[in-house]
Enzyme design. Structure first.
Site, PDB file in Angstrom:
ATOM      1  N   ASP A   6       0.863  -1.188   0.000  1.00 28.59           N
ATOM      2  CA  ASP A   6       0.000   0.000   0.000  1.00 28.59           C
ATOM      3  C   ASP A   6       0.897   1.233   0.000  1.00 28.59           C
ATOM      4  O   ASP A   6       1.444   1.614   1.038  1.00 28.59           O
ATOM      5  CB  ASP A   6      -0.923  -0.023   1.226  1.00 28.59           C
ATOM      6  CG  ASP A   6      -1.744   1.252   1.359  1.00 28.59           C
ATOM      7  OD1 ASP A   6      -2.008   1.899   0.330  1.00 28.59           O
ATOM      8  OD2 ASP A   6      -2.125   1.595   2.502  1.00 28.59           O
ATOM      9  N   ASN A   9       1.462   8.564   0.241  1.00 29.45           N
ATOM     10  CA  ASN A   9       2.346   9.705   0.025  1.00 29.45           C
ATOM     11  C   ASN A   9       3.430   9.818   1.090  1.00 29.45           C
ATOM     12  O   ASN A   9       4.529  10.307   0.811  1.00 29.45           O
ATOM     13  CB  ASN A   9       1.525  10.995  -0.012  1.00 29.45           C
ATOM     14  CG  ASN A   9       0.755  11.135  -1.311  1.00 29.45           C
ATOM     15  OD1 ASN A   9       1.330  11.292  -2.374  1.00 29.45           O
ATOM     16  ND2 ASN A   9      -0.570  11.045  -1.220  1.00 29.45           N
ATOM     17  N   THR A  10       3.147   9.374   2.309  1.00 29.29           N
ATOM     18  CA  THR A  10       4.105   9.478   3.400  1.00 29.29           C
ATOM     19  C   THR A  10       4.710   8.137   3.769  1.00 29.29           C
ATOM     20  O   THR A  10       5.918   8.020   4.001  1.00 29.29           O
ATOM     21  CB  THR A  10       3.439  10.088   4.650  1.00 29.29           C
ATOM     22  OG1 THR A  10       2.883  11.359   4.313  1.00 29.29           O
ATOM     23  CG2 THR A  10       4.455  10.274   5.767  1.00 29.29           C
ATOM     24  N   GLY A 109      -8.931   6.749  -5.539  1.00 31.74           N
ATOM     25  CA  GLY A 109      -7.642   6.195  -5.142  1.00 31.74           C
ATOM     26  C   GLY A 109      -7.745   4.713  -4.810  1.00 31.74           C
ATOM     27  O   GLY A 109      -8.756   4.251  -4.262  1.00 31.74           O
ATOM     28  N   ALA A 110      -6.687   3.978  -5.143  1.00 28.32           N
ATOM     29  CA  ALA A 110      -6.675   2.530  -4.916  1.00 28.32           C
ATOM     30  C   ALA A 110      -6.838   2.181  -3.448  1.00 28.32           C
ATOM     31  O   ALA A 110      -7.471   1.174  -3.096  1.00 28.32           O
ATOM     32  CB  ALA A 110      -5.380   1.938  -5.459  1.00 28.32           C
ATOM     33  N   ASP A 111      -6.265   3.005  -2.549  1.00 28.49           N
ATOM     34  CA  ASP A 111      -6.380   2.719  -1.122  1.00 28.49           C
ATOM     35  C   ASP A 111      -7.827   2.836  -0.655  1.00 28.49           C
ATOM     36  O   ASP A 111      -8.268   2.081   0.218  1.00 28.49           O
ATOM     37  CB  ASP A 111      -5.482   3.655  -0.311  1.00 28.49           C
ATOM     38  CG  ASP A 111      -5.728   5.128  -0.609  1.00 28.49           C
ATOM     39  OD1 ASP A 111      -6.270   5.471  -1.681  1.00 28.49           O
ATOM     40  OD2 ASP A 111      -5.358   5.971   0.249  1.00 28.49           O
ATOM     41  N   ARG A 112      -8.577   3.763  -1.257  1.00 29.12           N
ATOM     42  CA  ARG A 112      -9.984   3.927  -0.865  1.00 29.12           C
ATOM     43  C   ARG A 112     -10.819   2.739  -1.313  1.00 29.12           C
ATOM     44  O   ARG A 112     -11.736   2.305  -0.600  1.00 29.12           O
ATOM     45  CB  ARG A 112     -10.534   5.229  -1.436  1.00 29.12           C
ATOM     46  CG  ARG A 112      -9.757   6.463  -0.990  1.00 29.12           C
ATOM     47  CD  ARG A 112     -10.378   7.744  -1.508  1.00 29.12           C
ATOM     48  NE  ARG A 112     -11.642   7.999  -0.850  1.00 29.12           N
ATOM     49  CZ  ARG A 112     -12.543   8.869  -1.313  1.00 29.12           C
ATOM     50  NH1 ARG A 112     -12.329   9.514  -2.444  1.00 29.12           N
ATOM     51  NH2 ARG A 112     -13.666   9.064  -0.650  1.00 29.12           N
ATOM     52  N   THR A 186       0.372  27.589  24.956  1.00 30.30           N
ATOM     53  CA  THR A 186       0.514  27.426  23.508  1.00 30.30           C
ATOM     54  C   THR A 186       0.549  25.952  23.110  1.00 30.30           C
ATOM     55  O   THR A 186      -0.095  25.536  22.142  1.00 30.30           O
ATOM     56  CB  THR A 186       1.784  28.132  23.017  1.00 30.30           C
ATOM     57  OG1 THR A 186       1.691  29.526  23.318  1.00 30.30           O
ATOM     58  CG2 THR A 186       1.962  27.954  21.515  1.00 30.30           C
TER      59      THR A 186
END
Length: 267
Positions: A6, A9-10, A109-112, A186
């Site tokens: 799979d 992008n990351t 997308g193929a992952d979906r 913060t």
């Protein structure tokens, strides 16, 4: 054995399945768009060696990718170096065992597709998947078992990087769930905005999508919500949205698509 790949992008997630369809191993590696076929082979060989496995035992490979340049390198590596002759690439132009009820299925997308196939197999239809990766994808299978689409938004890490790079007075903080939504400094304010904000965004979109599905089908019963992706466990600490957490969902879906096509060839 079957190897599923799979390519996101990351990260690239690898799954190793036995002949009975059981997931034996799953591991992740960085998706580096500069990687060559030789470098991918070296990494893959190293993973197998570390686990005491033999690459020669891999009989079939199936790939789902959203990074075309890496798709090409993986195919070259598998075909020319490992001599895998029939590598399946998941895409909507092929029969994946699920109807894609969208105007242009080629955009999906193929992952979906893999998420939808595995979610329907494990949880029935309708079902909604929220996948926390580089992007956060919401994937919807309707009551008829068809993939209907969903929503795509910037992922948690992408949002964080954009904030830290553009806001001069904000520095990077650990992205964990703070004790309260009301940040008192913060660091906790940023954690609330990014982590709890990602959970709240998913809650709101899922609520609207379920409402639209029920408007189409007033008799629709409960819709299971499944969380997956590399960041799902941290997000899940900030919400009660999910009926199930399923980090193996995508690689299982790739396996099930391969199995569907293998049975179709045999039939």
């Amino acid at each position: 054995m079957l190897l599923t790949v799979d390519i996101g992008n990351t990260q690239t997630t690898l799954g190793l399945f036995n002949e009975a369809g059981q997931l034996l191993r799953q591991w992740r590696m960085a998706s580096d768009k500069t990687d060559t076929a030789d470098e991918l082979h070296e990494r893959l060989f190293g993973y197998f060696l570390m686990l005491g496995l033999d690459l020669a035992d891999v009989r079939d490979v199936a790939i789902a990718s959203v990074v075309p340049v890496l798709t090409r390198e993986w195919h070259y590596m598998l075909g020319h170096i490992l001599e895998q002759e029939d590598v399946l690439t998941v895409d909507a132009t092929r029969d994946c065992g699920i109807k894609i009820a969208m105007p242009d299925p080629r955009q999906v997308g193929a992952d979906r597709i893999a998420n939808a196939v595995a979610a329907r197999a494990s949880y029935g239809a309708p079902v909604i998947v929220v996948d926390f990766g580089t992007a956060t994808n919401i994937d919807v299978v309707d009551g008829c078992g068809a993939f209907r689409g969903g929503a795509i938004m910037p992922g948690l890490m992408l949002s964080a990087r954009a904030l830290f790079s553009q806001a001069a007075r904000l520095s990077s903080v650990s992205l964990v769930v703070p004790a309260h939504a009301l940040g008192t400094d913060t660091e906790t304010a940023v954690q609330s905005g990014i982590v709890i904000g990602a959970a709240a965004q998913a809650e709101g979109l899922v609520r609207r999508i379920v409402g639209e599905l029920r408007a189409e089908d007033p008799g629709l019963s409960k819709v299971p919500i499944v969380g997956t992706g590399g960041l799902v466990r941290e997000i899940a600490r900030a919400t009660n949205l999910f009926d199930a957490l399923d980090p193996d969902l995508t690689v299982r879906g790739i396996y099930q698509i391969w199995e569907h096509r293998a049975k179709k060839r045999e039939g």
